[in-house]
Design a protein around this motif. Structure first.
Motif, PDB file in Angstrom:
ATOM      1  N   GLY A  77     -23.056  16.856  32.529  1.00  0.00           N
ATOM      2  CA  GLY A  77     -21.914  15.952  32.590  1.00  0.00           C
ATOM      3  C   GLY A  77     -20.624  16.634  32.171  1.00  0.00           C
ATOM      4  N   TRP A  78     -19.526  16.175  32.744  1.00  0.00           N
ATOM      5  CA  TRP A  78     -18.194  16.546  32.284  1.00  0.00           C
ATOM      6  C   TRP A  78     -17.581  15.320  31.602  1.00  0.00           C
ATOM      7  N   TYR A  79     -17.063  15.540  30.411  1.00  0.00           N
ATOM      8  CA  TYR A  79     -16.405  14.497  29.637  1.00  0.00           C
ATOM      9  C   TYR A  79     -14.975  14.940  29.355  1.00  0.00           C
ATOM     10  N   ARG A  80     -14.150  13.982  28.944  1.00  0.00           N
ATOM     11  CA  ARG A  80     -12.803  14.349  28.502  1.00  0.00           C
ATOM     12  C   ARG A  80     -12.390  13.460  27.347  1.00  0.00           C
ATOM     13  N   GLN A  81     -11.498  14.010  26.536  1.00  0.00           N
ATOM     14  CA  GLN A  81     -10.974  13.259  25.405  1.00  0.00           C
ATOM     15  C   GLN A  81      -9.488  13.505  25.285  1.00  0.00           C
ATOM     16  N   ALA A  82      -8.731  12.447  25.480  1.00  0.00           N
ATOM     17  CA  ALA A  82      -7.278  12.496  25.323  1.00  0.00           C
ATOM     18  C   ALA A  82      -6.925  12.168  23.876  1.00  0.00           C
ATOM     19  N   PRO A  83      -5.742  12.606  23.410  1.00  0.00           N
ATOM     20  CA  PRO A  83      -5.351  12.323  22.025  1.00  0.00           C
ATOM     21  C   PRO A  83      -5.374  10.834  21.716  1.00  0.00           C
ATOM     22  N   GLY A  84      -6.033  10.487  20.625  1.00  0.00           N
ATOM     23  CA  GLY A  84      -6.100   9.102  20.198  1.00  0.00           C
ATOM     24  C   GLY A  84      -7.068   8.229  20.966  1.00  0.00           C
ATOM     25  N   LYS A  85      -7.831   8.840  21.878  1.00  0.00           N
ATOM     26  CA  LYS A  85      -8.767   8.069  22.691  1.00  0.00           C
ATOM     27  C   LYS A  85     -10.191   8.567  22.484  1.00  0.00           C
ATOM     28  N   GLN A  86     -11.137   7.724  22.859  1.00  0.00           N
ATOM     29  CA  GLN A  86     -12.536   8.118  22.767  1.00  0.00           C
ATOM     30  C   GLN A  86     -12.909   9.072  23.897  1.00  0.00           C
ATOM     31  N   ARG A  87     -13.904   9.881  23.641  1.00  0.00           N
ATOM     32  CA  ARG A  87     -14.412  10.769  24.685  1.00  0.00           C
ATOM     33  C   ARG A  87     -15.079   9.920  25.764  1.00  0.00           C
TER      34      ARG A  87
END
Length: 113
Positions: A35-45
């Motif tokens: 899987g590819w995941y992402r996490q933006a500042p202040g947000k959940q992965r």
């Protein structure tokens, strides 16, 4: 177990493209969905895309039609082709072995408007 190393992140203008790679060590890569995941500042992965051992794929609604996940078992690598990038795609992107639960260190993607 597999150990994972991402690469390919960077700074790109909106509408541009990037291709992320995730190289796996060990002989068990072909046994694992990825899987590819992402996490933006202040947000959940969040899960962006996944691919089974047989090559079936799934995508988050926010990226469907723009991102493509693929894998090359001979090279122990999973890819994420990202097209038509938007500023809201800005995040740290991680790959994960869905079988072993191992994560890479992440690669930063920044999309400027």
């Amino acid at each position: 177990q597999v150990q994972l190393v991402e690469s390919g992140g960077g700074l790109v203008q909106a509408g541009g493209s990037l291709r992320l790679s995730c190289a796996a060590s060990g002989s068990a890569f072909s046994r694992s969905a990825m899987g590819w995941y992402r996490q933006a500042p202040g947000k959940q992965r969040e899960l962006v895309a996944s691919i089974t051992t047989g090559g079936s794929t799934s995508y988050a609604d926010s990226v469907r039609g723009r991102f493509t996940i693929s894998r090359d078992n001979a090279k122990n690598t999973v890819f994420l082709q990202m097209n038509s990038l938007k500023p809201e795609d800005t995040a740290v992107y991680y790959c994960k072995s869905l079988l072993f639960g191992s994560w890479g260190q992440g690669t930063q993607v920044t999309v400027s408007s």
